[in-house]
Scaffold this motif. Structure first.
Motif, PDB file in Angstrom:
ATOM      1  N   ALA A 141      35.303  30.776  40.230  1.00 20.82           N
ATOM      2  CA  ALA A 141      34.838  31.775  39.260  1.00 20.82           C
ATOM      3  C   ALA A 141      35.356  33.147  39.643  1.00 20.82           C
ATOM      4  O   ALA A 141      35.341  33.529  40.816  1.00 20.82           O
ATOM      5  CB  ALA A 141      33.319  31.790  39.181  1.00 20.82           C
ATOM      6  N   VAL A 142      35.813  33.873  38.629  1.00 19.41           N
ATOM      7  CA  VAL A 142      36.223  35.269  38.770  1.00 19.41           C
ATOM      8  C   VAL A 142      35.227  36.108  37.995  1.00 19.41           C
ATOM      9  O   VAL A 142      34.954  35.828  36.823  1.00 19.41           O
ATOM     10  CB  VAL A 142      37.647  35.489  38.226  1.00 19.41           C
ATOM     11  CG1 VAL A 142      37.997  36.971  38.235  1.00 19.41           C
ATOM     12  CG2 VAL A 142      38.665  34.700  39.040  1.00 19.41           C
ATOM     13  N   VAL A 143      34.659  37.110  38.634  1.00 16.16           N
ATOM     14  CA  VAL A 143      33.683  37.986  37.987  1.00 16.16           C
ATOM     15  C   VAL A 143      34.362  39.294  37.614  1.00 16.16           C
ATOM     16  O   VAL A 143      35.039  39.919  38.452  1.00 16.16           O
ATOM     17  CB  VAL A 143      32.482  38.267  38.914  1.00 16.16           C
ATOM     18  CG1 VAL A 143      31.478  39.175  38.216  1.00 16.16           C
ATOM     19  CG2 VAL A 143      31.814  36.966  39.328  1.00 16.16           C
ATOM     20  N   MET A 144      34.171  39.704  36.360  1.00 18.26           N
ATOM     21  CA  MET A 144      34.713  40.987  35.896  1.00 18.26           C
ATOM     22  C   MET A 144      33.573  41.943  35.573  1.00 18.26           C
ATOM     23  O   MET A 144      32.532  41.527  35.049  1.00 18.26           O
ATOM     24  CB  MET A 144      35.594  40.787  34.658  1.00 18.26           C
ATOM     25  CG  MET A 144      36.861  39.997  34.925  1.00 18.26           C
ATOM     26  SD  MET A 144      38.003  40.030  33.518  1.00 18.26           S
ATOM     27  CE  MET A 144      38.491  41.774  33.512  1.00 18.26           C
ATOM     28  N   ARG A 145      33.781  43.195  35.900  1.00 17.36           N
ATOM     29  CA  ARG A 145      32.822  44.244  35.562  1.00 17.36           C
ATOM     30  C   ARG A 145      33.579  45.539  35.361  1.00 17.36           C
ATOM     31  O   ARG A 145      34.407  45.922  36.202  1.00 17.36           O
ATOM     32  CB  ARG A 145      31.776  44.407  36.678  1.00 17.36           C
ATOM     33  CG  ARG A 145      30.628  45.338  36.277  1.00 17.36           C
ATOM     34  CD  ARG A 145      29.507  45.358  37.316  1.00 17.36           C
ATOM     35  NE  ARG A 145      29.880  46.064  38.528  1.00 17.36           N
ATOM     36  CZ  ARG A 145      29.812  45.575  39.752  1.00 17.36           C
ATOM     37  NH1 ARG A 145      29.390  44.332  39.944  1.00 17.36           N
ATOM     38  NH2 ARG A 145      30.178  46.292  40.794  1.00 17.36           N
ATOM     39  N   ASP A 146      33.336  46.207  34.232  1.00 17.78           N
ATOM     40  CA  ASP A 146      33.969  47.494  33.926  1.00 17.78           C
ATOM     41  C   ASP A 146      35.487  47.433  34.022  1.00 17.78           C
ATOM     42  O   ASP A 146      36.141  48.339  34.552  1.00 17.78           O
ATOM     43  CB  ASP A 146      33.437  48.582  34.860  1.00 17.78           C
ATOM     44  CG  ASP A 146      31.945  48.807  34.699  1.00 17.78           C
ATOM     45  OD1 ASP A 146      31.443  48.622  33.571  1.00 17.78           O
ATOM     46  OD2 ASP A 146      31.282  49.138  35.692  1.00 17.78           O
ATOM     47  N   GLY A 147      36.060  46.321  33.526  1.00 15.80           N
ATOM     48  CA  GLY A 147      37.514  46.225  33.459  1.00 15.80           C
ATOM     49  C   GLY A 147      38.210  45.829  34.741  1.00 15.80           C
ATOM     50  O   GLY A 147      39.445  45.822  34.799  1.00 15.80           O
ATOM     51  N   ALA A 148      37.443  45.479  35.768  1.00 12.33           N
ATOM     52  CA  ALA A 148      38.033  45.117  37.057  1.00 12.33           C
ATOM     53  C   ALA A 148      37.448  43.801  37.549  1.00 12.33           C
ATOM     54  O   ALA A 148      36.352  43.401  37.137  1.00 12.33           O
ATOM     55  CB  ALA A 148      37.787  46.216  38.088  1.00 12.33           C
ATOM     56  N   THR A 149      38.165  43.117  38.418  1.00 15.81           N
ATOM     57  CA  THR A 149      37.624  41.929  39.058  1.00 15.81           C
ATOM     58  C   THR A 149      36.836  42.366  40.284  1.00 15.81           C
ATOM     59  O   THR A 149      37.341  43.121  41.120  1.00 15.81           O
ATOM     60  CB  THR A 149      38.743  40.955  39.472  1.00 15.81           C
ATOM     61  OG1 THR A 149      39.748  41.666  40.201  1.00 15.81           O
ATOM     62  CG2 THR A 149      39.381  40.318  38.256  1.00 15.81           C
ATOM     63  N   VAL A 150      35.597  41.914  40.381  1.00 11.60           N
ATOM     64  CA  VAL A 150      34.725  42.327  41.493  1.00 11.60           C
ATOM     65  C   VAL A 150      34.366  41.146  42.395  1.00 11.60           C
ATOM     66  O   VAL A 150      33.596  41.298  43.330  1.00 11.60           O
ATOM     67  CB  VAL A 150      33.432  42.993  40.971  1.00 11.60           C
ATOM     68  CG1 VAL A 150      33.754  44.294  40.263  1.00 11.60           C
ATOM     69  CG2 VAL A 150      32.660  42.057  40.043  1.00 11.60           C
ATOM     70  N   GLY A 151      34.956  39.984  42.118  1.00  9.27           N
ATOM     71  CA  GLY A 151      34.709  38.824  42.963  1.00  9.27           C
ATOM     72  C   GLY A 151      35.485  37.630  42.467  1.00  9.27           C
ATOM     73  O   GLY A 151      35.596  37.421  41.260  1.00  9.27           O
ATOM     74  N   ALA A 152      36.062  36.850  43.379  1.00  2.11           N
ATOM     75  CA  ALA A 152      36.784  35.627  43.026  1.00  2.11           C
ATOM     76  C   ALA A 152      36.629  34.649  44.180  1.00  2.11           C
ATOM     77  O   ALA A 152      37.110  34.912  45.280  1.00  2.11           O
ATOM     78  CB  ALA A 152      38.260  35.923  42.765  1.00  2.11           C
ATOM     79  N   ARG A 153      35.933  33.535  43.920  1.00  2.00           N
ATOM     80  CA  ARG A 153      35.667  32.550  44.973  1.00  2.00           C
ATOM     81  C   ARG A 153      35.629  31.147  44.377  1.00  2.00           C
ATOM     82  O   ARG A 153      35.365  30.980  43.187  1.00  2.00           O
ATOM     83  CB  ARG A 153      34.303  32.789  45.633  1.00  2.00           C
ATOM     84  CG  ARG A 153      34.020  34.154  46.178  1.00  2.00           C
ATOM     85  CD  ARG A 153      32.606  34.159  46.761  1.00  2.00           C
ATOM     86  NE  ARG A 153      32.037  35.491  46.811  1.00  2.00           N
ATOM     87  CZ  ARG A 153      30.748  35.739  46.987  1.00  2.00           C
ATOM     88  NH1 ARG A 153      29.895  34.734  47.125  1.00  2.00           N
ATOM     89  NH2 ARG A 153      30.292  36.987  47.022  1.00  2.00           N
ATOM     90  N   PRO A 154      35.808  30.127  45.233  1.00  6.72           N
ATOM     91  CA  PRO A 154      35.511  28.756  44.792  1.00  6.72           C
ATOM     92  C   PRO A 154      34.030  28.642  44.446  1.00  6.72           C
ATOM     93  O   PRO A 154      33.195  29.370  44.996  1.00  6.72           O
ATOM     94  CB  PRO A 154      35.862  27.902  46.020  1.00  6.72           C
ATOM     95  CG  PRO A 154      36.747  28.754  46.861  1.00  6.72           C
ATOM     96  CD  PRO A 154      36.339  30.164  46.607  1.00  6.72           C
TER      97      PRO A 154
END
Length: 511
Positions: free
Chosen positions: A225-238
């Motif tokens: 999962a990749v988390v986006m907030r305010d136009g940016a990626t704020v986390g990417a993990r299995p």
């Protein structure tokens, strides 16, 4: 250590070139920076979820990948090869996007939709038989073996049309499939079928980007999962390294503990009593009571009669047996207008079809149920209507340019707030909410939950139907469970847990 062993240690381990690599993607519009240096990688045979609130940049990222938007900065590579500009280049490179609003033509056949603009032809003549043969092969890959290619697309149910979109991607030899909220309009069994199709495509080596507001779907289906907030990626993990609490916190920058703002309240007298209510053919026998200031959740599988129960109480469906009492007084509802007059309101699960006039302004939508109260001498006061809309819009924090903004241009969460604004404008005794957070993002959900608590605190009785068990358990003072048209049990908040609710909802009996 031998020299040979030392040499082996120094040899770098080659990592495979990702199927898709997006690096430093920046996209701005006048006054808005939609994407702020987004980077991600997708491997073949991998399902990547992208999650985030509305406005986080998910749609802008997808449109940049599809070629609909040209990035201001950054690069996109497929198999290490830079992607050329434009939608045709993306399609030729194997990128297919299935949007929430399907891009199919109902009056054309299934085969014509699959090969729109590229029907097999020879010497200028269309090869319909060949198109049907190829269509059958593509449809079989998504579990639609029983769908004739020559069938009119509009005659198919929505769940099958969704799979036709997937089949269309297959006919284009797509290697990267982007699915934007693919389950938003599907029932539970349809969702299970879609999961099976996605898993087959993943096993065949396709890279899949799955965008969803439903975290249970993300944990069920995604590899990462990749988390986006305010136009940016704020986390990417299995997925194995994510918890639900961490995902929510990354998306909205607040803890899961504040997600469901339930609080104990003092209840008043019984304001709604339903006795042996029935409405053929689904609703058979329903009895329950709700007190002022109480939030009561209604659980059940699709077809259990939950929506039919609320619509019958409201007057949108005819009651064939039983009775309804509001504040102790027996009422007979033959229409929603009578329901509103008796102090009842109902918000539909389908806000676009039944809940809103999308082409009308926020003001018009909020005032719809209050026109009689706003009129003097048969004429609606424009000033009073404007004040009503502004007050409701402020109270529910509807994000818009003004109350004159067209409702269809709002996000799903803000559309839902407009519906709540209209519902509360009539000062109802009982507020019935059917799937109040369907299709809206996590942040908007927390706002809707807070409004529900406020409505109950102000003395209204709130009855909520929801297919999301965490929502029911997190927000309800008690849960009623329906099975085959009847209410089969009532579970107090302290005793309500998912296993018990599922047991009653699927069998009609406790463990």
């Amino acid at each position: 250590m031998t020299v040979q062993a030392e040499e082996r240690e120094r040899v770098p381990v080659e990592t495979p070139v990702p199927l898709l690599r997006m690096q430093g993607i920046v996209k701005s519009f006048p006054g808005v920076k939609a994407l702020r240096g987004v980077s991600l990688e997708l491997q073949a045979g991998h399902v990547m979820a992208i999650v985030g609130e509305n406005g986080a940049g998910k749609s802008s990222l997808v449109k940049t990948l599809s070629g609909a938007y040209e990035p201001d900065e950054g690069t996109i590579e497929i198999d290490g090869v830079p992607l050329a500009r434009g939608t045709h280049a993306a399609i030729d490179a194997g990128v297919a996007v299935i949007y929430q609003e399907l891009s199919l033509i109902n009056d054309m056949t299934v085969a014509e939709n699959l090969f729109l603009g590229r029907m097999p032809a020879r010497k200028g003549f269309l090869m319909q038989r060949e198109a049907n043969r190829l269509a059958r092969a593509a449809l079989a890959r998504v579990g639609l073996d029983d769908v004739p290619p020559w069938m009119r697309l509009g005659d198919l149910p929505l769940n099958k049309r969704q799979l036709v979109e997937v089949a269309k991607a297959i006919t284009r030899d797509a290697r990267i499939l982007v699915m934007d909220e693919p389950t938003a309009a599907l029932q539970s069994q349809d969702i299970v079928n879609l999961y099976a199709v996605v898993r087959r495509l993943r096993a065949a080596g396709m890279g899949i980007i799955f965008i969803s507001h439903h975290l249970e779907e993300v944990f069920e289906l995604a590899d990462s999962a990749v988390v986006m907030r305010d136009g940016a990626t704020v986390g990417a993990r299995p997925m194995s390294q994510w918890t639900e609490a961490e995902l929510v916190q990354a998306m909205v920058a607040r803890n899961l503990e504040s997600f469901y703002p339930w609080e104990p309240r003092e209840y008043g007298d019984v304001v709604l009593e339903v006795r042996d209510l029935a409405s053929a053919p689904l609703l058979r026998n329903a009895s329950f009571k709700v007190r002022a200031g109480e939030i009561v959740g209604i659980a059940g599988i699709a077809g259990a009669g939950r929506t039919e129960l609320l619509k019958t109480i409201f007057g949108a469906l005819p009651a064939t047996a039983g009775e309804i009492r509001v504040k102790g007084r027996k009422i007979s509802n033959h229409s929603p207008t009578e329901g509103v007059r008796h102090g009842l309101v109902y918000t539909s699960e389908d806000r676009k079809l039944e809940g809103l006039v999308l082409d009308a302004s926020i003001e018009e939508n909020i005032a719809l149920s209050s026109l009689k109260a706003l009129a003097t001498g048969g004429f609606v006061s424009r000033a009073r209507k404007r004040k009503l809309a502004r007050d409701a819009s402020t109270r529910f924090n509807v994000r818009s340019s003004s109350v004159l903004q067209v409702t269809g241009t709002l996000s799903g969460g803000n559309q839902q707030k407009v519906i709540l604004g209209r519902a509360t404008a009539t000062q109802p005794v009982v507020i019935m909410l059917d799937e109040p957070t369907r299709g809206i993002d996590v942040g908007a959900k927390t706002e809707i939950y807070a409004h529900m608590v406020s409505m109950a605190r102000a003395g209204a009785a709130v009855v909520m139907v929801s297919s999301e068990l965490p929502e029911l358990l997190g927000m309800s003072d008690r849960v009623l469970v329906m099975y085959r048209g009847s209410i089969v049990t009532e579970i107090a908040r302290d005793n309500a847990h998912s296993e018990a609710v599922i047991q009653w909802a699927t069998t009609g009996a406790g463990a």
